[in-house]
Design an enzyme around this catalytic site. Structure first.
Site, PDB file in Angstrom:
ATOM      1  N   TYR A  32       0.850  -1.189  -0.092  1.00 32.45           N
ATOM      2  CA  TYR A  32      -0.022   0.123   0.178  1.00 32.45           C
ATOM      3  C   TYR A  32       0.851   1.324  -0.051  1.00 32.45           C
ATOM      4  CZ  TYR A  32       1.047   0.934   5.024  1.00 32.45           C
ATOM      5  OH  TYR A  32       1.653   1.199   6.169  1.00 32.45           O
ATOM      6  N   ARG A  51       8.048   4.021  -4.875  1.00 33.53           N
ATOM      7  CA  ARG A  51       8.091   3.394  -3.774  1.00 33.53           C
ATOM      8  C   ARG A  51       7.146   1.862  -4.020  1.00 33.53           C
ATOM      9  NH1 ARG A  51       7.698   5.385   2.191  1.00 33.53           N
ATOM     10  NH2 ARG A  51       5.324   5.326   1.577  1.00 33.53           N
ATOM     11  N   ARG A  99      -7.712 -20.495  -1.472  1.00 38.01           N
ATOM     12  CA  ARG A  99      -6.613 -20.413  -0.296  1.00 38.01           C
ATOM     13  C   ARG A  99      -5.688 -21.480  -0.525  1.00 38.01           C
ATOM     14  NH1 ARG A  99      -5.392 -21.828   4.836  1.00 38.01           N
ATOM     15  NH2 ARG A  99      -4.357 -20.060   5.974  1.00 38.01           N
ATOM     16  N   LYS A 145       6.549  -1.945   1.875  1.00 35.44           N
ATOM     17  CA  LYS A 145       5.193  -1.335   2.529  1.00 35.44           C
ATOM     18  C   LYS A 145       4.215  -2.333   2.196  1.00 35.44           C
ATOM     19  CE  LYS A 145       3.281   3.156   3.303  1.00 35.44           C
ATOM     20  NZ  LYS A 145       3.538   3.067   4.785  1.00 35.44           N
ATOM     21  N   GLU A 177      11.761   2.403  14.265  1.00 38.53           N
ATOM     22  CA  GLU A 177      11.083   3.526  13.775  1.00 38.53           C
ATOM     23  C   GLU A 177       9.599   3.547  14.429  1.00 38.53           C
ATOM     24  OE1 GLU A 177       9.940   2.769   9.732  1.00 38.53           O
ATOM     25  OE2 GLU A 177      10.046   0.675  10.004  1.00 38.53           O
ATOM     26  N   LEU A 201      11.462   1.349   7.042  1.00 40.39           N
ATOM     27  CA  LEU A 201      10.599   1.550   5.700  1.00 40.39           C
ATOM     28  C   LEU A 201      11.311   3.009   5.558  1.00 40.39           C
ATOM     29  CD1 LEU A 201       8.187   1.050   3.817  1.00 40.39           C
ATOM     30  CD2 LEU A 201       7.443   3.058   4.905  1.00 40.39           C
TER      31      LEU A 201
HETATM   32  N1  PDD Z   1       2.925   4.850   7.255  1.00 42.09           N
HETATM   33  N2  PDD Z   1       7.929   3.628   8.865  1.00 42.09           N
HETATM   34  C1  PDD Z   1       6.603   3.244   8.844  1.00 42.09           C
HETATM   35  C2  PDD Z   1       6.358   1.757   9.398  1.00 42.09           C
HETATM   36  C3  PDD Z   1       5.262   3.356   8.042  1.00 42.09           C
HETATM   37  O1  PDD Z   1       4.260   2.732   8.230  1.00 42.09           O
HETATM   38  C4  PDD Z   1       5.369   4.767   7.716  1.00 42.09           C
HETATM   39  C5  PDD Z   1       4.338   5.536   6.921  1.00 42.09           C
HETATM   40  C6  PDD Z   1       6.700   5.400   7.641  1.00 42.09           C
HETATM   41  C7  PDD Z   1       6.628   6.844   6.907  1.00 42.09           C
HETATM   42  O2  PDD Z   1       6.689   6.783   5.813  1.00 42.09           O
HETATM   43  P1  PDD Z   1       6.235   8.071   4.734  1.00 42.09           P
HETATM   44  O3  PDD Z   1       6.998   9.174   4.935  1.00 42.09           O
HETATM   45  O4  PDD Z   1       6.492   7.574   3.305  1.00 42.09           O
HETATM   46  O5  PDD Z   1       4.825   8.324   4.861  1.00 42.09           O
HETATM   47  C8  PDD Z   1       7.768   5.066   8.167  1.00 42.09           C
HETATM   48  C9  PDD Z   1       1.787   5.405   6.689  1.00 42.09           C
HETATM   49  C10 PDD Z   1       1.515   7.098   6.608  1.00 42.09           C
HETATM   50  C11 PDD Z   1       0.590   4.654   7.183  1.00 42.09           C
HETATM   51  O6  PDD Z   1       0.604   3.353   7.228  1.00 42.09           O
HETATM   52  O7  PDD Z   1      -0.339   5.077   7.214  1.00 42.09           O
END
Ligand code: PDD
Length: 281
Positions: A32, A51, A99, A145, A177, A201
């Site tokens: 996503y 990405r 499945r 992601k 993170e 990420l």
């Molecule tokens: N999440 N690290 C993780 C684990 C994340 O899920 C996200 C973003 C980030 C920051 O990435 P970016 O700057 O590209 O948004 C870092 C999104 C916002 C979400 O899951 O809603």
């Protein structure tokens, strides 16, 4: 009535349905993206789509929709739903199949996207947020992601239950993170964040913050830090597409610095907003 986009068509959200045999539902077998909308326009969506292509390639889902088409879909969702300040979410799963764990033959990826309003430029959390430290329970490919996010769900639920805004995940004594954000500390004017690897990420906001720091002459060090170092730092910050850059003023029960948003956080958030305004004018 909110409109979303599902497999090539714009439909009312209440009429958008996917199969119980979708592998996104059965296995979390999908990826996503979340991109911000400001002034009714997408922010850095092109970078998010780069990405997305990387995530899809990493797990072998065919990338059947060109970035230009995604951009059109995402912008139309923002416009048709009247989103001035908010986000567009998009997801691609491996598709619908009986499945069975290995990849199905000839499945068509399921693709959908929707838009939501959210305060970004006017986020009240810009006054400072609190993080809760939790062990990082994830797998070894956090650079993808993926929609398989039970560990983040549990981490962020722990944070919410404790009255904190976000989780600070750590592994082997080092901060990885946030539950859905990248984390930063500042000491002696030097901005520090964990280097890219499969442990975190590669945040799009992280990239932009690094660029803005360089442009502003803020020295940057890409090196991991401990929870103790974060708690003892002069400043701590979090970044993501849905929060931009927010000052972290408390970790667990410890104030960071004097417990107020610090000068580097305020300066970089201002620079981030200025860039975002310029790009979405
Ligand atoms: N999440 N690290 C993780 C684990 C994340 O899920 C996200 C973003 C980030 C920051 O990435 P970016 O700057 O590209 O948004 C870092 C999104 C916002 C979400 O899951 O809603």
């Amino acid at each position: 009535m909110p409109v979303c986009w599902l497999n090539g068509s714009f439909v009312a959200e209440q009429d958008a349905h996917v199969s119980i045999f979708d592998r996104g539902l059965l296995f979390g077998d999908g990826v996503y993206e979340v991109a911000a909308v400001m002034n009714g326009r997408l922010l850095d969506a092109d970078r998010h789509l780069v990405r997305l292509a990387r995530s899809l390639a990493a797990i072998g889902i065919p990338n059947t929709q060109p970035a230009a088409e995604w951009l059109g879909v995402m912008q139309q969702l923002a416009t048709d739903n009247g989103i001035n300040e908010g986000l567009v979410y998009l997801q691609v799963t491996r598709g619908v199949a009986e499945r069975d764990f290995p990849f199905p033959v000839n499945a068509t990826p399921t693709m959908f996207a929707y838009a939501r309003p959210k305060l970004l430029e006017h986020d009240p959390n810009a006054n400072g947020v609190r993080l809760l430290t939790v062990p990082d329970m994830r797998w070894t490919r956090c650079d993808i992601k993926s929609t398989s996010m039970l560990a983040q769900v549990l981490a962020k639920q722990s944070a919410r239950a404790a009255g904190a805004f976000e989780a600070m995940m750590h592994e082997d004594g080092l901060v990885t993170e946030g539950g859905s954000s990248n984390l930063w500390i500042v000491n002696d004017g030097v901005l520090q964040t964990r280097p890219l690897s499969s442990d975190i990420l590669a945040g799009i906001t992280r990239d932009v913050v690094l660029e803005l720091a360089h442009a502003a002459g803020v020295p940057v060090r890409e090196r991991a830090f401990t929870v103790a170092q974060a708690k003892g730092a002069r400043e701590c910050l979090m970044s993501s597409a849905t929060s931009f850059l927010l000052p972290v003023t408390k970790i667990d029960h410890d104030l960071v610095g004097d417990g107020e948003p610090g000068p580097v956080a305020q300066r970089l958030r201002a620079a981030y907003l200025e860039r975002a305004r310029a790009l979405t004018r």
